[in-house]
Write a protein that holds these residues in place. Sequence first.
Motif, PDB file in Angstrom:
ATOM      1  N   ALA A   1       0.231  -3.094  -5.719  1.00 27.17           N
ATOM      2  CA  ALA A   1       1.060  -3.012  -4.525  1.00 27.17           C
ATOM      3  C   ALA A   1       2.484  -2.580  -4.849  1.00 27.17           C
ATOM      4  O   ALA A   1       3.170  -2.013  -3.993  1.00 27.17           O
ATOM      5  CB  ALA A   1       1.086  -4.363  -3.815  1.00 27.17           C
ATOM      6  N   SER A   2       2.955  -2.864  -6.066  1.00 17.38           N
ATOM      7  CA  SER A   2       4.315  -2.487  -6.446  1.00 17.38           C
ATOM      8  C   SER A   2       4.448  -2.513  -7.959  1.00 17.38           C
ATOM      9  O   SER A   2       3.622  -3.098  -8.663  1.00 17.38           O
ATOM     10  CB  SER A   2       5.343  -3.456  -5.836  1.00 17.38           C
ATOM     11  OG  SER A   2       5.243  -4.735  -6.446  1.00 17.38           O
TER      12      SER A   2
ATOM     13  N   THR B   1      -1.304   3.217  -7.181  1.00 16.36           N
ATOM     14  CA  THR B   1      -1.337   2.482  -5.920  1.00 16.36           C
ATOM     15  C   THR B   1      -2.784   2.383  -5.445  1.00 16.36           C
ATOM     16  O   THR B   1      -3.681   3.048  -5.984  1.00 16.36           O
ATOM     17  CB  THR B   1      -0.505   3.193  -4.847  1.00 16.36           C
ATOM     18  OG1 THR B   1      -1.136   4.456  -4.544  1.00 16.36           O
ATOM     19  CG2 THR B   1       0.919   3.432  -5.314  1.00 16.36           C
TER      20      THR B   1
ATOM     21  N   ARG C   1       2.342 -10.372   2.360  1.00 18.53           N
ATOM     22  CA  ARG C   1       2.619  -8.986   2.712  1.00 18.53           C
ATOM     23  C   ARG C   1       1.850  -8.010   1.848  1.00 18.53           C
ATOM     24  O   ARG C   1       1.242  -7.050   2.353  1.00 18.53           O
ATOM     25  CB  ARG C   1       4.118  -8.709   2.597  1.00 18.53           C
ATOM     26  CG  ARG C   1       4.508  -7.261   2.912  1.00 18.53           C
ATOM     27  CD  ARG C   1       6.007  -7.108   3.009  1.00 18.53           C
ATOM     28  NE  ARG C   1       6.663  -7.361   1.739  1.00 18.53           N
ATOM     29  CZ  ARG C   1       6.892  -6.430   0.813  1.00 18.53           C
ATOM     30  NH1 ARG C   1       6.477  -5.176   1.012  1.00 18.53           N
ATOM     31  NH2 ARG C   1       7.530  -6.720  -0.302  1.00 18.53           N
ATOM     32  N   PHE C   2       1.864  -8.209   0.532  1.00 15.67           N
ATOM     33  CA  PHE C   2       1.170  -7.284  -0.355  1.00 15.67           C
ATOM     34  C   PHE C   2      -0.330  -7.254  -0.074  1.00 15.67           C
ATOM     35  O   PHE C   2      -0.948  -6.190  -0.042  1.00 15.67           O
ATOM     36  CB  PHE C   2       1.420  -7.647  -1.813  1.00 15.67           C
ATOM     37  CG  PHE C   2       2.774  -7.228  -2.333  1.00 15.67           C
ATOM     38  CD1 PHE C   2       3.555  -6.319  -1.653  1.00 15.67           C
ATOM     39  CD2 PHE C   2       3.255  -7.744  -3.522  1.00 15.67           C
ATOM     40  CE1 PHE C   2       4.795  -5.920  -2.130  1.00 15.67           C
ATOM     41  CE2 PHE C   2       4.496  -7.357  -4.014  1.00 15.67           C
ATOM     42  CZ  PHE C   2       5.273  -6.448  -3.317  1.00 15.67           C
TER      43      PHE C   2
ATOM     44  N   THR D   1      -1.876  -7.962   2.673  1.00  8.78           N
ATOM     45  CA  THR D   1      -2.115  -7.317   3.964  1.00  8.78           C
ATOM     46  C   THR D   1      -1.998  -5.806   3.845  1.00  8.78           C
ATOM     47  O   THR D   1      -2.829  -5.048   4.386  1.00  8.78           O
ATOM     48  CB  THR D   1      -1.126  -7.847   5.010  1.00  8.78           C
ATOM     49  OG1 THR D   1      -1.310  -9.262   5.151  1.00  8.78           O
ATOM     50  CG2 THR D   1      -1.345  -7.185   6.361  1.00  8.78           C
ATOM     51  N   GLU D   2      -0.963  -5.335   3.151  1.00 11.18           N
ATOM     52  CA  GLU D   2      -0.758  -3.889   2.998  1.00 11.18           C
ATOM     53  C   GLU D   2      -1.896  -3.246   2.212  1.00 11.18           C
ATOM     54  O   GLU D   2      -2.356  -2.151   2.555  1.00 11.18           O
ATOM     55  CB  GLU D   2       0.579  -3.632   2.310  1.00 11.18           C
ATOM     56  CG  GLU D   2       1.786  -3.971   3.191  1.00 11.18           C
ATOM     57  CD  GLU D   2       3.105  -3.822   2.438  1.00 11.18           C
ATOM     58  OE1 GLU D   2       3.064  -3.573   1.209  1.00 11.18           O
ATOM     59  OE2 GLU D   2       4.162  -3.966   3.083  1.00 11.18           O
ATOM     60  N   CYS D   3      -2.336  -3.906   1.158  1.00 12.99           N
ATOM     61  CA  CYS D   3      -3.429  -3.343   0.358  1.00 12.99           C
ATOM     62  C   CYS D   3      -4.722  -3.268   1.160  1.00 12.99           C
ATOM     63  O   CYS D   3      -5.440  -2.266   1.112  1.00 12.99           O
ATOM     64  CB  CYS D   3      -3.633  -4.179  -0.908  1.00 12.99           C
ATOM     65  SG  CYS D   3      -2.310  -4.028  -2.128  1.00 12.99           S
TER      66      CYS D   3
ATOM     67  N   ALA E   1      -5.065  -2.916   4.273  1.00 15.72           N
ATOM     68  CA  ALA E   1      -4.971  -1.902   5.328  1.00 15.72           C
ATOM     69  C   ALA E   1      -5.377  -0.523   4.839  1.00 15.72           C
ATOM     70  O   ALA E   1      -5.705   0.353   5.650  1.00 15.72           O
ATOM     71  CB  ALA E   1      -3.552  -1.864   5.879  1.00 15.72           C
ATOM     72  N   ASN E   2      -5.391  -0.318   3.520  1.00 11.89           N
ATOM     73  CA  ASN E   2      -5.777   0.981   2.948  1.00 11.89           C
ATOM     74  C   ASN E   2      -7.280   1.113   2.740  1.00 11.89           C
ATOM     75  O   ASN E   2      -7.750   2.196   2.362  1.00 11.89           O
ATOM     76  CB  ASN E   2      -5.074   1.191   1.607  1.00 11.89           C
ATOM     77  CG  ASN E   2      -3.613   1.536   1.761  1.00 11.89           C
ATOM     78  OD1 ASN E   2      -3.258   2.615   2.217  1.00 11.89           O
ATOM     79  ND2 ASN E   2      -2.749   0.600   1.386  1.00 11.89           N
TER      80      ASN E   2
END
Length: 244
Positions: A168-169, A174, A201-202, A204-206, A208-209
């Motif tokens: 994620a970072s 990525t 947050r991380f 959730t963002e991952c 979503a991909n």
Amino acid sequence: MTVTDLSQRPGPAALVLVAHGSRDPRALRTVRALMDRVRALRPDLPVRLGHIELNEPLLPDTLAALGDAEAVLVPLLLSRGYHVKQDIPATAAAATARTRVAAPLGPHPLLAGTLHDRLLEAGWRPRPASAVVLAAAGSRDPDAAADTSHTARLLAGRLGVPVLPAYASAAAPTVQEAITALRARGRRHIAVASYFTAPGRFATECAANAPWIASAPLGAHDAMADLVLHRYERALGTPVTAAA
């Protein structure tokens, strides 16, 4: 004959779960649920919680409340990195409590088993040309990448499909880059395995991909409680760190 006063015998070392902390309220609920599972397995142990940042109680406050008691700090972190190598040992060394710091939770076969279970819950079934992206937080420390890659190999051995680490970072590739690389290899059904202790947050963002399915974070799985206790027991064999 000398009579021993059993009430004066020291109890077991406290088990301090060290969570990172998150602004997402689901993270704290998840960590507390994991604490409950650990307590259910070992009701004889005093189990405490301390956060590195963002949530209370903070780790220094948890250790201060223990006074000079013995404690084992078990990081709820999945690889080696700055927090494991620097932050947590420094906080432990500054405390009055007599501390030991356990290894991070990963890599370990119990984590691979938990990841497998979470994928099954999300709908994973072997399909032609399937693969998995193991989505982790990321770190600039090469040991963290090595640990995540080890977990990816353990999970690939269970699933029988390629598992590619992604971050994620702070590290590459990525999640989207990993998905693109797997598609270039002809993989059509690509799942994202959420390699996070708790929602945030991380995670959730991952998720979503994900082009197909995404699993939930590791959470308060029974195997996670077993692993916490395993790290606790292993750390009891290491020297105590007393306050400087």
